[in-house]
Write an enzyme that holds these catalytic residues in place. Sequence first.
Site, PDB file in Angstrom:
ATOM      1  N   HIS A  72       0.851  -1.190   0.000  1.00 45.24           N
ATOM      2  CA  HIS A  72       0.000   0.000   0.000  1.00 45.24           C
ATOM      3  C   HIS A  72       0.889   1.244   0.000  1.00 45.24           C
ATOM      4  O   HIS A  72       1.944   1.266   0.610  1.00 45.24           O
ATOM      5  CB  HIS A  72      -0.883   0.010   1.262  1.00 45.24           C
ATOM      6  CG  HIS A  72      -2.053   0.919   1.155  1.00 45.24           C
ATOM      7  ND1 HIS A  72      -1.976   2.272   1.366  1.00 45.24           N
ATOM      8  CD2 HIS A  72      -3.334   0.668   0.802  1.00 45.24           C
ATOM      9  CE1 HIS A  72      -3.158   2.812   1.182  1.00 45.24           C
ATOM     10  NE2 HIS A  72      -4.012   1.864   0.833  1.00 45.24           N
ATOM     11  N   ASP A 126      -7.946  -5.328   0.120  1.00 45.22           N
ATOM     12  CA  ASP A 126      -8.440  -6.174  -0.977  1.00 45.22           C
ATOM     13  C   ASP A 126      -8.097  -7.642  -0.808  1.00 45.22           C
ATOM     14  O   ASP A 126      -8.605  -8.479  -1.560  1.00 45.22           O
ATOM     15  CB  ASP A 126      -7.849  -5.672  -2.303  1.00 45.22           C
ATOM     16  CG  ASP A 126      -8.407  -4.304  -2.654  1.00 45.22           C
ATOM     17  OD1 ASP A 126      -7.613  -3.372  -2.843  1.00 45.22           O
ATOM     18  OD2 ASP A 126      -9.643  -4.178  -2.688  1.00 45.22           O
TER      19      ASP A 126
HETATM   20  C1  SDX Z   1      -6.266   0.036  -2.796  1.00 49.03           C
HETATM   21  O1  SDX Z   1      -4.500   4.586  -1.978  1.00 49.03           O
HETATM   22  C2  SDX Z   1      -5.428   3.963  -1.333  1.00 49.03           C
HETATM   23  O2  SDX Z   1      -5.830   4.353  -0.260  1.00 49.03           O
HETATM   24  C3  SDX Z   1      -5.993   2.738  -2.064  1.00 49.03           C
HETATM   25  C4  SDX Z   1      -7.003   1.906  -1.286  1.00 49.03           C
HETATM   26  C5  SDX Z   1      -8.275   2.670  -1.001  1.00 49.03           C
HETATM   27  O3  SDX Z   1      -8.990   2.291  -0.064  1.00 49.03           O
HETATM   28  O4  SDX Z   1      -8.616   3.599  -1.806  1.00 49.03           O
HETATM   29  O5  SDX Z   1      -6.432   1.479  -0.058  1.00 49.03           O
HETATM   30  C6  SDX Z   1      -7.419   0.668  -2.092  1.00 49.03           C
HETATM   31  O6  SDX Z   1      -6.018   0.379  -3.929  1.00 49.03           O
HETATM   32  C7  SDX Z   1      -5.393  -0.948  -2.066  1.00 49.03           C
HETATM   33  C8  SDX Z   1      -4.161  -1.428  -2.920  1.00 49.03           C
HETATM   34  C9  SDX Z   1      -4.662  -2.537  -3.851  1.00 49.03           C
HETATM   35  N1  SDX Z   1      -3.592  -2.882  -4.825  1.00 49.03           N
HETATM   36  C10 SDX Z   1      -2.961  -4.072  -4.764  1.00 49.03           C
HETATM   37  O7  SDX Z   1      -3.114  -4.910  -3.867  1.00 49.03           O
HETATM   38  C11 SDX Z   1      -2.025  -4.317  -5.947  1.00 49.03           C
HETATM   39  C12 SDX Z   1      -0.677  -4.844  -5.448  1.00 49.03           C
HETATM   40  N2  SDX Z   1       0.021  -3.766  -4.725  1.00 49.03           N
HETATM   41  C13 SDX Z   1       0.833  -2.879  -5.459  1.00 49.03           C
HETATM   42  O8  SDX Z   1       0.835  -2.832  -6.807  1.00 49.03           O
HETATM   43  C14 SDX Z   1       1.410  -1.709  -4.687  1.00 49.03           C
HETATM   44  O9  SDX Z   1       1.741  -2.151  -3.440  1.00 49.03           O
HETATM   45  C15 SDX Z   1       0.537  -0.479  -4.600  1.00 49.03           C
HETATM   46  C16 SDX Z   1       0.102  -0.016  -5.941  1.00 49.03           C
HETATM   47  C17 SDX Z   1      -0.652  -0.753  -3.752  1.00 49.03           C
HETATM   48  C18 SDX Z   1       1.373   0.620  -3.932  1.00 49.03           C
HETATM   49  O10 SDX Z   1       2.393   0.914  -4.793  1.00 49.03           O
HETATM   50  P1  SDX Z   1       3.466   2.074  -4.451  1.00 49.03           P
HETATM   51  O11 SDX Z   1       3.135   2.755  -3.204  1.00 49.03           O
HETATM   52  O12 SDX Z   1       3.642   2.897  -5.676  1.00 49.03           O
HETATM   53  O13 SDX Z   1       4.726   1.250  -4.117  1.00 49.03           O
HETATM   54  P2  SDX Z   1       5.770   0.769  -5.178  1.00 49.03           P
HETATM   55  O14 SDX Z   1       5.067   0.226  -6.375  1.00 49.03           O
HETATM   56  O15 SDX Z   1       6.764   1.856  -5.372  1.00 49.03           O
HETATM   57  O16 SDX Z   1       6.431  -0.471  -4.400  1.00 49.03           O
HETATM   58  C19 SDX Z   1       7.466  -0.254  -3.458  1.00 49.03           C
HETATM   59  C20 SDX Z   1       8.333  -1.496  -3.583  1.00 49.03           C
HETATM   60  C21 SDX Z   1       8.734  -1.800  -5.026  1.00 49.03           C
HETATM   61  O17 SDX Z   1       9.973  -2.483  -4.992  1.00 49.03           O
HETATM   62  P3  SDX Z   1      11.335  -1.589  -5.309  1.00 49.03           P
HETATM   63  O18 SDX Z   1      11.108  -0.981  -6.696  1.00 49.03           O
HETATM   64  O19 SDX Z   1      11.379  -0.542  -4.219  1.00 49.03           O
HETATM   65  O20 SDX Z   1      12.441  -2.610  -5.267  1.00 49.03           O
HETATM   66  O21 SDX Z   1       7.596  -2.660  -3.137  1.00 49.03           O
HETATM   67  C22 SDX Z   1       7.417  -3.559  -4.240  1.00 49.03           C
HETATM   68  C23 SDX Z   1       7.696  -2.781  -5.509  1.00 49.03           C
HETATM   69  O22 SDX Z   1       8.199  -3.646  -6.520  1.00 49.03           O
HETATM   70  N3  SDX Z   1       6.021  -3.984  -4.174  1.00 49.03           N
HETATM   71  C24 SDX Z   1       5.605  -5.231  -4.370  1.00 49.03           C
HETATM   72  C25 SDX Z   1       4.217  -5.189  -4.174  1.00 49.03           C
HETATM   73  N4  SDX Z   1       3.827  -3.946  -3.887  1.00 49.03           N
HETATM   74  C26 SDX Z   1       4.944  -3.190  -3.900  1.00 49.03           C
HETATM   75  N5  SDX Z   1       6.279  -6.355  -4.681  1.00 49.03           N
HETATM   76  C27 SDX Z   1       5.520  -7.476  -4.801  1.00 49.03           C
HETATM   77  N6  SDX Z   1       4.189  -7.532  -4.617  1.00 49.03           N
HETATM   78  C28 SDX Z   1       3.499  -6.405  -4.307  1.00 49.03           C
HETATM   79  N7  SDX Z   1       2.191  -6.438  -4.128  1.00 49.03           N
END
Ligand code: SDX
Length: 434
Positions: A311, A369
């Site tokens: 998140h 989720d």
């Molecule tokens: C919702 O914003 C809100 O409030 C949203 C929400 C709401 O109520 O409105 O809470 C609802 O959207 C919840 C999130 C649902 N999405 C998912 O579950 C999809 C999987 N998660 C991700 O794609 C990700 O974690 C996000 C999109 C939720 C957050 O992404 P960020 O904050 O942009 O973080 P990032 O992509 O920069 O990740 C940071 C690091 C990265 O690695 P590095 O590049 O630093 O090496 O963490 C890794 C990412 O690769 N990473 C993951 C991961 N999520 C982040 N690696 C593996 N699996 C994951 N799920």
Amino acid sequence: MSGSKANGTVQVNEEGQGSTDLPMLEGSIGPKVIDIRKLYAQTGHFTYDPGFTSTASCDSAITYIDGDEGILMHRGYKIEELASQSDFMEVCFLLLKGELPDAEQKEKFTHDITYHTMLHEQLAQLFRGFRRDAHPMAIMVGVVGALSAFYHDSTDINDPHQRMIASYRLIAKMPTIAAMAYKYSIGQPFIYPNNELSYAENFLHMTFSVPAENYKMSPTVARAMDRIFILHADHEQNASTSTVRLAGSSGANPFACIAAGIACLWGPAHGGANEAVLTMLEEIGSVENVQKYIDKAKDKSDPFRLMGFGHRVYKNYDPRATVMQQTCHEVLDELGLKDEPMLKLAMELEKIALEDPYFVEKKLFPNVDFYSGIILKALGFPTSMFTVLFAVARTVGWVAQWNEMMEDPGQKIGRPRQLYTGHAERPFVPLVKR
Ligand code: SDX
């Protein structure tokens, strides 16, 4: 900027250009902000923050999140207390009006919402223009956007009374539209709302009843549905809420703004994650495959992510995920599904992921989720309806945030700038010379 107050300055020093003092603002709780509204005028520079990881786009009094502590509050009330002691109509009133309703206020608000649940009958024709296998989110985006073609008497955004009527209409009609999208996809007739039922019961009734017999309502299932709506109601300036605010900042009508929010929520990185979690669990298939997929999620060369994990704000457990997990066990126990393979697989996946250094170091915990899809599947919804339900619940948050923005006297159109990396000026080359 209602509710904020000055609190010192920060200095921006540019080599050879001297320094600029920028004021700091603080709200009631949470991080202070650096007020950069005059930065460009004073320095000729923009700030740079793709994805808005460190940017406050507005001031708001509706929802507060502390991602490090795993805290979520609506108007100061913790989500855990609202989920266990309140109901969705009370939470809607709280988000819209700022206070929990007393008994009389709750009865009137519930009545007003209930008596807006029917759709203009002509709108049923709109559904029939879609293919039966259309994704229900595509139908929802289309139908909600079309509401502005039917409810002209609540599109004057400068009239507070019309804004509230449009807000009530949206909250009331979203379950009806969602249920109609589901019925249309399975070839069953639309079921009208029943004013004798609660908001959650009515939605279950419109979704699962048929003309031949009414849906057998389970109080546990109805309570779980109501709680799922509460958990998804609002969440600060997330992507879809920011979309609604940006659309609203141009003066677009509320129905168009909410349609824009629905479109943004559809993405798998946002509200589409609940559907993606179930798809992922089905792909993993068994506990034996869990480690393979966790390794895929850690592999930078592999685009696969563990859906339902991570998140932007929560670097601790998403408090909604905790309540959702508890609700998941309650519902599956009630339905005699406590040995549901998906739940066991999800719990094993969560256990292994939370013990893995990659997820621990990057603070990737289950989000709202991760468990919601398992409950919704157990309640009988197809995965294609999961994000639709998220949109039904989040509508109250979207309209509350939209109203807050429209009531802000300092409100102006949102128009970000950029760091330009393209060509500097160059002479045009006629076709014959290319
Ligand atoms: C919702 O914003 C809100 O409030 C949203 C929400 C709401 O109520 O409105 O809470 C609802 O959207 C919840 C999130 C649902 N999405 C998912 O579950 C999809 C999987 N998660 C991700 O794609 C990700 O974690 C996000 C999109 C939720 C957050 O992404 P960020 O904050 O942009 O973080 P990032 O992509 O920069 O990740 C940071 C690091 C990265 O690695 P590095 O590049 O630093 O090496 O963490 C890794 C990412 O690769 N990473 C993951 C991961 N999520 C982040 N690696 C593996 N699996 C994951 N799920």
